[in-house]
Design an enzyme around this catalytic site. Sequence first.
Site, PDB file in Angstrom:
ATOM      1  N   PRO A  53       0.810  -1.189   0.000  1.00  0.00           N
ATOM      2  CA  PRO A  53       0.000   0.000   0.000  1.00  0.00           C
ATOM      3  C   PRO A  53       0.848   1.245   0.000  1.00  0.00           C
ATOM      4  CG  PRO A  53       0.139  -0.961   2.172  1.00  0.00           C
ATOM      5  CD  PRO A  53       1.186  -1.548   1.333  1.00  0.00           C
ATOM      6  N   GLU A  54       0.372   2.210  -0.714  1.00  0.00           N
ATOM      7  CA  GLU A  54       0.962   3.542  -0.675  1.00  0.00           C
ATOM      8  C   GLU A  54      -0.090   4.462  -0.073  1.00  0.00           C
ATOM      9  OE1 GLU A  54       2.860   4.581  -4.396  1.00  0.00           O
ATOM     10  OE2 GLU A  54       2.853   2.494  -5.010  1.00  0.00           O
TER      11      GLU A  54
END
Length: 270
Positions: free
Chosen positions: A2-3
Amino acid sequence: MPELPEVETVRSQLDEHIRGARILDITIWKSGREKPVGEDFKQHLEGKKITEVQRRAKLLVWRLDDGSAMTAHLKMTGRFVFVDADYERTKHDRILFRFDNGAHLVWNDVRQFGFVHSVTGEMLEKILSAYGPEPLASSIECLAERIEKPKTRMIKAALLNQEVIAGIGNIYADEACFRAGIRPTRRLGTLTEKDRFRLMKHAKELLEEAVNQRGTSANDYVDTEGKKGGFLALLRVYGREGEPCVKCKTPIKKMVLSQRGTHFCPKCQR
DNA sequence: ATATGCACCTGTGTGC
DNA sequence: TGCACACAGGTGCATA
């Protein structure tokens, strides 16, 4: 995995479901490698109330009613998923949180890079202060200043560095460079004021759009309901090696940069 | 101070 | 079908 957009999606869903709730108990299933949580983790957290779930860079922060906190980093494959009361544990489930509002939350992590930690208020301040500015909460001018030095650093390396700007990872670094027409290998010293401003303007827009789509599910990412993000179809270079550029039809190239797969259009990005 | 390379893990897809 | 290898949204540490 995830960013910023994916972590922000998880943050808002967690906040919606557990803000104001008290942690009834925590079940720590076998966790593979380290003692991911510290021995006093359970003791420290049980009985505490969540006052708010926040995000800083890619780190999730559960603020607790005694001024302490729990931090969580999803790294590549970490997940928080809400489950039913009769849920049966699956292979990579590591921790179960039960709340006094009836919510059951599972922490799952295939690759075991992620972590959940309990921290004091003081420790938390120190951790958070190491991050650069939040793209969505900062002006373009402020962000553009961050990528002036050092002159020989490549722009992609700067974008990936969380102390420079917080929350951007491999996908959105490539996408931001494409939108701005800047080759990821460009050295900071070769960027003009206009280049820096344009890049950060596109980066902000890109991240906002991705948050609205609840993130990108390229491989493993799902939100707290197990649902995929909608931004995958809107990616223009990431994962599109060999496909025609959406602007000029030139095949998208892939190279390795800072040990990360890096995608760009050799014609549009100079 | 900055860059590089590897290490932490498991799973999946590719090519032989 | 099997096997070996490369690769995956991230970071931290050791070394040059």
